[in-house]
Design a protein around this motif. Structure first.
Motif, mmCIF file in Angstrom:
data_model
loop_
_atom_site.group_PDB
_atom_site.id
_atom_site.type_symbol
_atom_site.label_atom_id
_atom_site.label_comp_id
_atom_site.label_asym_id
_atom_site.label_seq_id
_atom_site.Cartn_x
_atom_site.Cartn_y
_atom_site.Cartn_z
ATOM 1 N N THR A 84 -21.982 -9.516 -2.892
ATOM 2 C CA THR A 84 -22.277 -7.752 -2.187
ATOM 3 C C THR A 84 -22.614 -8.697 -0.664
ATOM 4 O O THR A 84 -22.829 -9.761 -0.528
ATOM 5 C CB THR A 84 -23.472 -7.950 -2.951
ATOM 6 N N SER A 92 -24.612 -0.896 4.111
ATOM 7 C CA SER A 92 -25.204 0.075 3.174
ATOM 8 C C SER A 92 -24.484 1.400 3.216
ATOM 9 O O SER A 92 -25.078 1.700 4.269
ATOM 10 C CB SER A 92 -25.819 -0.067 1.953
ATOM 11 N N HIS A 124 -24.334 -11.281 -6.412
ATOM 12 C CA HIS A 124 -24.111 -10.114 -6.905
ATOM 13 C C HIS A 124 -22.414 -10.022 -5.569
ATOM 14 O O HIS A 124 -22.693 -8.761 -5.967
ATOM 15 C CB HIS A 124 -25.509 -9.776 -6.268
ATOM 16 N N ILE A 137 -27.739 -1.823 -5.906
ATOM 17 C CA ILE A 137 -28.406 -3.199 -5.934
ATOM 18 C C ILE A 137 -29.960 -2.875 -5.164
ATOM 19 O O ILE A 137 -29.725 -2.404 -4.094
ATOM 20 C CB ILE A 137 -27.048 -4.117 -5.028
#
Length: 327
Positions: free
Chosen positions: A84, A135, A82, A8
């Motif tokens: 996320t 992440s 998204h 992403i």
């Protein structure tokens, strides 16, 4: 981060130039991308060119990167659209010119340029750093410039706001690397220093600053450009104001269309640098030559003799370095 597939990515200034090409290249590499820009029509064109595949997400967001509330809203929209809790790549790419002179300062223009070019990076990092840290691997890429190590466009051209911002971006990113090593070692940082890239920065700057395209510049800006051209020995005594405006418009177009490095080539160089884990990414042969000559002759970097050495290497020929400040 050798593979962008499924990652992403967030790209500021995605409507034109290097930002547009970064979006297109990332989509081609299989990434999901969120881009922002001030102009919706530019992002529509980018989205049309990028052509995301089935299941691939490309979202567009209106955002003034010099406004922290706007950037925070952009971040929240990315998280929502998204679906996320993290991102992998952040490209703080948005930039404009302007604010050339400090001695005869127009504070609104000076601070607007500094706000986009520096605070856009600062606010972007503040907003998205927690998502990068969340992440498994992350990378922040901040766009500085050759004007982040050489504060000039050549003798006779004031360029203070842009250079101050780009020096700040370079120094911040270099210091951020150690901070990340200590506190988030799975996140990397790179500083990008482009030379003359074929972008629309000269065309877009006036629009962002509220004065229109170069061909619409005010009478005051025309007189400033006339004085600069005369100081360089350009024969303009018979030129009307409209001729000056037309010249400025054509120079802005030529800056985009006749650059030694295209925006697409620049995007490739940047992404190859990220894949290779390089923290210092010079973009263009002119950037490499400027870096070399400034390092070899720092005391002479703002002299005509320095410019002669650069021109002897085939870069910044006379008349070819008017750039943003002539709007």
């Amino acid at each position: 981060m050798e593979d962008f597939n499924g990652k992403i990515a967030v790209v500021t200034g995605g409507g034109t130039g290097m930002g547009r090409e970064l979006v297109c290249h990332l989509i081609k590499a299989g990434a999901h991308v969120a881009m922002c820009d001030l102009f919706e029509e530019n992002m529509l064109e980018t989205a049309h060119l990028a052509q995301p595949g089935t299941g691939q997400r490309l979202t567009s967001h209106l955002c003034d990167v010099s406004n922290e509330a706007d950037v925070n809203r952009f971040r929240d929209e990315v998280v929502e659209r998204h679906e996320t809790d993290h991102i992998n790549l952040l490209f703080n790419n948005a930039g404009i010119g302007g604010g050339g002179t400090f001695v005869n300062i127009d504070r609104e223009e000076w601070e607007r340029t500094f706000g986009v070019c520096w605070y856009g990076v600062y606010y972007g990092c503040l907003a998205f750093m927690p998502l990068l840290i969340a992440s498994e691997e992350g990378h922040v890429v901040n766009t500085s410039s050759v004007n982040g190590f050489w504060a000039s466009l050549g003798p006779g051209i004031s360029h203070t706001s842009y250079c101050a911002a780009k020096f700040a971006v370079k120094g911040f990113t270099e210091s951020l690397m150690e901070d990340l090593r200590l506190n988030a070692p799975h996140v990397k940082a790179s500083v990008v220093m482009p030379g003359h890239i074929g972008t629309s920065i000269s065309l877009n700057t006036g629009k962002v600053l509220g004065r229109g395209s170069p061909g619409q510049m005010s009478a005051e800006k025309v007189e400033e450009m006339r004085a600069r051209l005369e100081s360089r020995g350009v024969p303009i005594s018979n030129m009307t104001d409209d001729h000056i405006r037309e010249m400025a418009e054509q120079q802005a177009i030529a800056f985009r269309d006749n650059a030694p490095t295209t925006a697409a080539q620049a995007a490739n160089i940047i992404l190859d640098g990220v894949r290779a884990g390089r923290w210092r990414i010079l973009v263009g042969d002119d950037a490499k030559v400027l870096d070399e000559v400034v390092r070899a002759n720092p005391e002479d970097a703002y002299t005509e003799e320095f410019m002669d050495r650069i021109r002897a290497r085939g870069h910044m020929a006379m008349g070819g370095n008017l750039r943003q400040e002539d709007n």
